[in-house]
Design an enzyme around this catalytic site. Structure first.
Site, PDB file in Angstrom:
ATOM      1  N   HIS A 388     -52.943  -7.015  37.927  1.00 34.45           N
ATOM      2  CA  HIS A 388     -54.063  -7.844  38.683  1.00 34.45           C
ATOM      3  C   HIS A 388     -55.189  -7.096  38.874  1.00 34.45           C
ATOM      4  O   HIS A 388     -55.340  -6.008  39.319  1.00 34.45           O
ATOM      5  CB  HIS A 388     -53.429  -8.438  39.896  1.00 34.45           C
ATOM      6  N   GLU A 441     -47.875 -14.800  38.187  1.00 34.48           N
ATOM      7  CA  GLU A 441     -47.412 -15.852  37.011  1.00 34.48           C
ATOM      8  C   GLU A 441     -46.088 -15.213  36.550  1.00 34.48           C
ATOM      9  O   GLU A 441     -45.182 -15.958  35.968  1.00 34.48           O
ATOM     10  CB  GLU A 441     -48.474 -15.431  35.631  1.00 34.48           C
TER      11      GLU A 441
HETATM   12  C1  LIG Z   1     -54.669  -9.668  35.012  1.00 32.63           C
HETATM   13  C2  LIG Z   1     -55.461  -8.664  34.103  1.00 32.63           C
HETATM   14  C3  LIG Z   1     -56.287  -9.598  33.231  1.00 32.63           C
HETATM   15  C4  LIG Z   1     -56.438  -7.743  35.143  1.00 32.63           C
HETATM   16  O1  LIG Z   1     -57.109  -7.051  34.204  1.00 32.63           O
HETATM   17  P1  LIG Z   1     -58.117  -5.968  34.832  1.00 32.63           P
HETATM   18  O2  LIG Z   1     -58.155  -5.718  36.407  1.00 32.63           O
HETATM   19  O3  LIG Z   1     -59.399  -6.138  34.165  1.00 32.63           O
HETATM   20  O4  LIG Z   1     -57.464  -4.609  34.305  1.00 32.63           O
HETATM   21  P2  LIG Z   1     -57.789  -4.044  32.913  1.00 32.63           P
HETATM   22  O5  LIG Z   1     -57.994  -4.974  31.929  1.00 32.63           O
HETATM   23  O6  LIG Z   1     -59.356  -3.292  33.149  1.00 32.63           O
HETATM   24  O7  LIG Z   1     -56.744  -2.865  32.836  1.00 32.63           O
HETATM   25  C5  LIG Z   1     -56.663  -1.693  33.341  1.00 32.63           C
HETATM   26  C6  LIG Z   1     -55.558  -0.751  32.483  1.00 32.63           C
HETATM   27  O8  LIG Z   1     -54.185  -1.349  32.637  1.00 32.63           O
HETATM   28  C7  LIG Z   1     -53.727  -1.807  31.456  1.00 32.63           C
HETATM   29  N1  LIG Z   1     -53.156  -3.207  31.733  1.00 32.63           N
HETATM   30  C8  LIG Z   1     -53.509  -4.212  32.782  1.00 32.63           C
HETATM   31  N2  LIG Z   1     -52.441  -4.996  32.626  1.00 32.63           N
HETATM   32  C9  LIG Z   1     -51.626  -4.790  31.698  1.00 32.63           C
HETATM   33  C10 LIG Z   1     -50.514  -5.706  31.301  1.00 32.63           C
HETATM   34  N3  LIG Z   1     -50.062  -6.688  31.643  1.00 32.63           N
HETATM   35  N4  LIG Z   1     -49.773  -4.640  30.319  1.00 32.63           N
HETATM   36  C11 LIG Z   1     -50.256  -3.524  29.735  1.00 32.63           C
HETATM   37  N5  LIG Z   1     -51.158  -2.916  30.258  1.00 32.63           N
HETATM   38  C12 LIG Z   1     -51.921  -3.454  31.305  1.00 32.63           C
HETATM   39  C13 LIG Z   1     -54.902  -2.102  30.433  1.00 32.63           C
HETATM   40  O9  LIG Z   1     -54.447  -1.852  29.317  1.00 32.63           O
HETATM   41  C14 LIG Z   1     -55.900  -0.878  31.070  1.00 32.63           C
HETATM   42  O10 LIG Z   1     -55.476   0.221  30.322  1.00 32.63           O
HETATM   43  P3  LIG Z   1     -56.408   1.216  29.875  1.00 32.63           P
HETATM   44  O11 LIG Z   1     -56.942   1.813  30.879  1.00 32.63           O
HETATM   45  O12 LIG Z   1     -55.416   2.180  28.970  1.00 32.63           O
HETATM   46  O13 LIG Z   1     -57.246   0.646  28.887  1.00 32.63           O
HETATM   47  C15 LIG Z   1     -54.627  -7.611  33.238  1.00 32.63           C
HETATM   48  O14 LIG Z   1     -53.884  -6.872  34.120  1.00 32.63           O
HETATM   49  C16 LIG Z   1     -53.773  -8.797  32.245  1.00 32.63           C
HETATM   50  O15 LIG Z   1     -54.157  -8.941  31.443  1.00 32.63           O
HETATM   51  N6  LIG Z   1     -52.522  -8.861  32.838  1.00 32.63           N
HETATM   52  C17 LIG Z   1     -51.791  -9.667  31.903  1.00 32.63           C
HETATM   53  C18 LIG Z   1     -51.920 -11.219  31.713  1.00 32.63           C
HETATM   54  C19 LIG Z   1     -51.575 -12.085  33.043  1.00 32.63           C
HETATM   55  O16 LIG Z   1     -50.426 -11.674  33.599  1.00 32.63           O
HETATM   56  N7  LIG Z   1     -52.379 -12.628  33.598  1.00 32.63           N
HETATM   57  C20 LIG Z   1     -52.182 -13.478  34.725  1.00 32.63           C
HETATM   58  C21 LIG Z   1     -53.036 -12.885  35.945  1.00 32.63           C
HETATM   59  S1  LIG Z   1     -52.503 -13.581  37.356  1.00 32.63           S
END
Ligand SMILES: CC(C)(COP(=O)(O)OP(=O)(O)OC[C@H]1O[C@@H](n2cnc3c(N)ncnc32)[C@H](O)[C@@H]1OP(=O)(O)O)[C@@H](O)C(=O)NCCC(=O)NCCS
Length: 504
Positions: A388, A441
């Site tokens: 998140h 979710e």
């Molecule tokens: C929710 C979300 C978009 C937040 O993204 P964010 O705060 O921008 O985090 P980032 O995209 O910068 O990710 C940071 C790191 O954690 C990793 N990461 C984050 N969520 C992850 C996940 N669900 N699975 C695997 N790795 C994940 C990323 O690959 C990144 O790794 P890196 O440093 O090696 O590049 C992200 O966690 C995600 O895509 N989750 C899955 C989709 C989901 O469940 N969405 C519903 C949200 S309520």
């Protein structure tokens, strides 16, 4: 070029740098080593980033927040080349160095634009916000808040998860729109009496919704059109032209009718007639009743009610911000909610709770979880339902919904609970330091599915509860309004260029 340039040492405190910038009204400060050689630059943008992280400028080192080895110019660099470097790097300040590398001065975008006879007009106090407005506070609100580091969120003065455990959806609806929880069952009943007649569709809207469903729109797209129809049909006036009482009446109408619209669209899709709202059922049970045409089992109604309560509001998310921006123009409440639904429909926001269910389907059994999830993480895939932007600890909504899933029981809930721990451990092993836990979710799909909701209604159901939060924000924005109108900095080819003649 400004001479002498404002300078600071890399080991100095950020506070010292900020004080020097403030004293000279400068947007940047050049970081130099003991030989007077440029090693970095610290700008307003870095200070904003530091503030957004909640860091203390008097405890942070300049070296940790500056841009190291910045692009530089020499005193002979032509102004156009300087502008080009600034544009390419999207910076606003360029340190100017002598041939021996020592600092000669600093030149800004504004200095170079002045040479080009097109000075950019900056308003006093104008700030550059980070991309996506991340970490920027843009308003004050009494509706609720999110404290990501603590894993806590609240509606008005109450923890949202306490409300979900102890109160009904209708009580929380009252809290958000009227401003306080009903104090007695008599007050609760009076509220239900007030909203009950607001649930019904007009015959005209009912007919049009049937057409919309027949046109094949998704439930969320249909809802967006349905809200717009109700507002137009009932002549909602611009929010700036109606009283606070009128706006509350419209908010109650829209929040009450949204579940009826979703149910009517869903049934029309199935080739079934709509079911009129049940006069004796509260919000959540009535929603399930209008979908299925039968009074739901109390445990299913309660499960969906707790999901709905946990998703009413969540800070200044994109759809809430959209509703407030639209309201800030004076537009009517229907326009604000229609726009908010549009924002929610994006995959980065409304998401798709069904994606977490798909993951569980793919895993199949807890014995396979390690292998499937490990492969996904190792090949760079995201694990749906984990991670998140705001919560870097357990998402309180997933903690609550896990409880609901445990209560609801069933094979899928048991699998989800067992798999959660495997995924959290794998993410800690393969993505160390990222602090990734189950988000809202992960269990939302399990809870909704077990309460009898089809997957294609998941996002529309989320929109139903969030409509209450949006309406609370619309009312708050309208009560103390100023049009939301930020600026953008033009970074294209510097104007004015000669307008080319067209080839014959
Ligand atoms: C929710 C979300 C978009 C937040 O993204 P964010 O705060 O921008 O985090 P980032 O995209 O910068 O990710 C940071 C790191 O954690 C990793 N990461 C984050 N969520 C992850 C996940 N669900 N699975 C695997 N790795 C994940 C990323 O690959 C990144 O790794 P890196 O440093 O090696 O590049 C992200 O966690 C995600 O895509 N989750 C899955 C989709 C989901 O469940 N969405 C519903 C949200 S309520």
């Amino acid at each position: 070029m400004k001479q002498p340039a404002l300078i600071v040492e890399p080991e100095a405190q950020v506070q010292t740098a900020a004080d020097r910038m403030h004293a000279k009204g400068s947007g940047s400060i050049v970081v130099v080593d003991d030989r007077d050689h440029v090693v970095g630059i610290l700008t307003e943008r870095d200070l904003l980033r530091l503030a957004a992280f909640g860091s203390d400028a008097s405890k942070e080192r300049v070296a940790d927040w500056m841009t190291a080895d910045p692009t530089t110019a020499t005193p002979d660099t032509p102004a156009t080349e300087g502008l080009k470097r600034l544009n390419e790097g999207k910076f606003r300040h360029l340190p100017v160095c002598e041939a021996d590398g020592s600092l000669a001065g600093v030149v800004s975008m504004r200095d170079l634009m002045a040479i080009a006879k097109v000075e950019a007009v900056r308003h006093p106090g104008e700030l550059d916000a980070p991309k996506g407005l991340a970490g920027v506070t843009v308003a004050e609100t009494e509706v609720g808040g999110v404290r990501g580091r603590e894993g806590f969120f609240h509606y008005r003065q109450y923890a949202a998860t306490d409300l979900a455990r102890q109160r009904t959806f209708d009580d929380v609806w009252h809290l958000l729109l009227v401003g306080e929880l009903p104090a007695s069952t008599r007050e609760r009943e009076a509220f239900l009496d007030r909203v009950r007649p607001l649930r019904a569709l007009s015959p005209k809207t009912a007919t049009l919704l049937h057409e919309i469903a027949a046109a094949g729109s998704s439930p969320l797209d249909g809802l967006r059109t349905g809200v717009s129809l109700v507002a137009a049909d009932e002549g909602f006036q611009p929010s700036m032209d109606v009283t606070a009482d009128d706006l509350l009446e419209q908010a109650l109408r829209i929040t009450a009718v949204v579940p009826t619209i979703i149910a009517a669209l869903y049934r029309a899709h199935q080739g079934e007639d709509p079911v009129a709202p049940h006069p004796d059922l509260p919000y959540a049970a009535n929603y399930l009743y209008m979908l299925r045409g039968e009074v739901p089992a109390p445990h299913n109604a309660r499960a969906i009610e707790q999901y709905l309560i946990s998703t009413v509001d969540h800070g200044f998310n994109a759809s809430t911000f959209t509703a407030r921006v639209i309201t800030s123009t004076g537009a009517d409440l229907g326009a604000a909610i229609t726009g908010a639904i549009g924002a929610l429909s994006g995959p980065l926001h409304g998401g798709a709770p069904s994606r977490a269910l798909d993951l569980l389907d793919e895993i199949g059994s807890v014995e396979r979880a390690d292998e499937v999830v490990r492969r996904k993480i190792e090949t760079g895939e995201r694990i749906m339902g984990f991670g998140h932007r705001v919560y870097k600890t357990r998402d309180p909504r997933s903690v609550l919904l896990r409880e609901v899933a445990e209560r609801v029981g069933g094979d899928e809930a048991a699998l989800a609970i067992a798999v959660e721990d495997v995924v959290v451990d794998l993410l800690a092993e393969l993505k160390p330091g990222r602090e990734l836990y189950a988000n809202v979710e992960y269990y939302a799909g399990i809870v909704m599915e077990s309460a009898g909701l089809p997957t294609d209604l998941f996002t529309a159901t989320f929109a139903a509860s969030r409509t209450v939060g949006w309406c609370a924000h619309v009312m708050e924005q309208a009560a103390d309004n100023r049009i939301i109108r930020p600026s953008a900095r033009y970074v294209g080819t510097p104007p004015p260029q000669d307008v080319p003649t067209i080839d014959e």
